[in-house]
Design a protein around this motif. Structure first.
Motif, PDB file in Angstrom:
ATOM      1  N   VAL A   1      -7.326  69.464  93.015  1.00  0.00           N
ATOM      2  CA  VAL A   1      -5.931  69.901  92.928  1.00  0.00           C
ATOM      3  C   VAL A   1      -5.005  68.712  92.677  1.00  0.00           C
ATOM      4  O   VAL A   1      -4.083  68.788  91.851  1.00  0.00           O
ATOM      5  N   ILE A   2      -5.257  67.591  93.366  1.00  0.00           N
ATOM      6  CA  ILE A   2      -4.415  66.403  93.174  1.00  0.00           C
ATOM      7  C   ILE A   2      -4.560  65.855  91.761  1.00  0.00           C
ATOM      8  O   ILE A   2      -3.565  65.484  91.112  1.00  0.00           O
ATOM      9  N   ASN A   3      -5.793  65.815  91.261  1.00  0.00           N
ATOM     10  CA  ASN A   3      -6.006  65.352  89.888  1.00  0.00           C
ATOM     11  C   ASN A   3      -5.304  66.267  88.887  1.00  0.00           C
ATOM     12  O   ASN A   3      -4.756  65.797  87.880  1.00  0.00           O
ATOM     13  N   LEU A   4      -5.321  67.570  89.178  1.00  0.00           N
ATOM     14  CA  LEU A   4      -4.623  68.523  88.311  1.00  0.00           C
ATOM     15  C   LEU A   4      -3.113  68.258  88.329  1.00  0.00           C
ATOM     16  O   LEU A   4      -2.472  68.244  87.266  1.00  0.00           O
ATOM     17  N   MET A   5      -2.564  68.029  89.507  1.00  0.00           N
ATOM     18  CA  MET A   5      -1.128  67.769  89.625  1.00  0.00           C
ATOM     19  C   MET A   5      -0.741  66.490  88.876  1.00  0.00           C
ATOM     20  O   MET A   5       0.296  66.433  88.207  1.00  0.00           O
ATOM     21  N   GLN A   6      -1.567  65.462  88.981  1.00  0.00           N
ATOM     22  CA  GLN A   6      -1.280  64.219  88.265  1.00  0.00           C
ATOM     23  C   GLN A   6      -1.373  64.411  86.753  1.00  0.00           C
ATOM     24  O   GLN A   6      -0.549  63.875  85.996  1.00  0.00           O
ATOM     25  N   LYS A   7      -2.355  65.186  86.306  1.00  0.00           N
ATOM     26  CA  LYS A   7      -2.514  65.465  84.880  1.00  0.00           C
ATOM     27  C   LYS A   7      -1.300  66.218  84.345  1.00  0.00           C
ATOM     28  O   LYS A   7      -0.759  65.888  83.279  1.00  0.00           O
ATOM     29  N   LEU A   8      -0.846  67.223  85.102  1.00  0.00           N
ATOM     30  CA  LEU A   8       0.317  68.006  84.679  1.00  0.00           C
ATOM     31  C   LEU A   8       1.584  67.155  84.681  1.00  0.00           C
ATOM     32  O   LEU A   8       2.463  67.326  83.831  1.00  0.00           O
ATOM     33  N   GLN A   9       1.674  66.231  85.632  1.00  0.00           N
ATOM     34  CA  GLN A   9       2.843  65.348  85.685  1.00  0.00           C
ATOM     35  C   GLN A   9       2.936  64.496  84.422  1.00  0.00           C
ATOM     36  O   GLN A   9       4.017  64.320  83.849  1.00  0.00           O
TER      37      GLN A   9
END
Length: 345
Positions: A215-223
């Motif tokens: 989830v954190i990696n996804l949030m960073q990717k979306l950012q």
């Protein structure tokens, strides 16, 4: 008189951190008190000071992590900033507009579209009676985004693909998804209106460690892809260090320290920050000395009756007489490193 003059000078220094035009969000002396009502007539006899004078700013495209132990006011601060709670005092300035006392009709025009929230509990934040498609299309309908139903359904499928779901999942219900998948749905719903600022309230605390990383990696990717700005609230110092650019440390409704993450983790200045970081498990490395474990004595005071002076003075191993009388002001002690402690100011 001398003390008051010194406080005014410190307040003037504090205000300089909010002058930078790069800040997309500026929070100045934010307070949220919950009244304590007693007796048959339900008279107000006191207040729970959940948030008591927060001041900080978030620059566009960065992630500000907020950490602190349970009950320090992190979640209340997030809910107040997004105006799910009405602030008692202080100002919340988003892109130059003061939204702290804006009416709901005014909030709907800008704030409800551009500021979104990812809630802590992925099981409670989704309506069990609504399908995934209905959940994601609801904000589009509410704000009349896109021209017709087909375009909105296409947007829902796009959101599902963004968070790694098959577009055929639209007819599934929340109970058919795992915790990590539900949190991805929460992220997709937050992205539906193309927000600029997302407040993530303990967004990964209810998930397994392996799912947290996803989830954190996804949030960073979306950012990176969408240019998002995050206010990331968590009690997990390791997670905050991984995702944040700057970190604010809260205790009993106040910010004790705020700095760039590398500066704060390498050289914590406030005794409370030092105690928090000393409790983080560290892998044993050759030639690297571990932090000495700092054990705080006593319990967290009640926000309904916080200590006089510095709120940390009752548990601080370095407390002085002045700490029990005068509230320290958050001021810059090193470049971009602010701390509220009489040991320095």
């Amino acid at each position: 008189m001398t003390i008051r003059v010194k406080e005014q000078e410190q307040e003037k220094e504090l205000s300089t951190i909010l002058q930078d035009e790069d800040y997309i969000l500026k929070v100045d002396n934010l307070k949220k008190y919950f009244p304590i009502k007693t007796g048959v007539l339900q008279r107000t006899t006191g207040n729970v000071k959940a948030v008591d004078g927060l001041t900080f700013g978030i620059k566009k495209g960065e992630t500000l992590g907020v950490v602190g132990e349970s009950g320090c006011g992190k979640s209340t601060a997030g809910r107040t900033i997004i105006r799910l709670e009405k602030p008692t005092d202080g100002s919340i300035i988003y892109k130059g507009q003061d939204i702290s006392h804006a009416r709901e009709s005014e909030l709907r025009k800008v704030v409800r579209k551009e500021i979104q929230m990812i809630f802590q509990d992925p099981y409670a934040s989704l309506n069990p009676r609504k399908t995934l498609g209905s959940t994601l299309i609801e904000p589009l309908n509410a704000h009349n985004i896109l021209n017709n139903k087909k375009e909105r359904l296409d947007r829902v499928k796009e959101l599902l693909e963004i968070v790694g779901f098959n577009s055929n999942y639209t007819n599934r219900y929340p109970h058919q998804f795992s915790g990590g998948q539900r949190q991805r749905i929460g992220i997709a719903r937050a992205l539906a209106l193309n927000p600029e600022l997302i407040i993530a309230d303990e967004a990964v605390s209810a998930l397994d460690v392996s799912i947290q990383a996803q989830v954190i990696n996804l949030m960073q990717k979306l950012q990176e892809e969408l240019g998002l700005t995050y206010l990331f609230i968590s009690h997990d110092l390791s997670v905050v260090r991984h995702i944040s650019d700057r970190v604010a440390v809260m205790y009993l409704g106040k910010i004790m320290e705020i700095a760039e993450k590398d500066s704060l983790y390498a050289d914590p200045m406030h005794p409370y920050t030092q105690a928090l970081l000393s409790a983080v498990p560290e892998p044993l490395q050759k030639g690297v000395q571990r932090r000495e474990r700092i054990t705080l004595k006593g319990d967290l005071p009640s926000p309904a009756n916080p200590p006089k002076g510095c709120v940390f003075s009752t548990r601080c191993p370095a407390a002085m007489d002045i700490c029990r009388e005068i509230t320290p002001i958050l001021r810059e002690e090193k470049p971009d490193h602010f701390v509220a402690c009489h040991l320095y100011n």
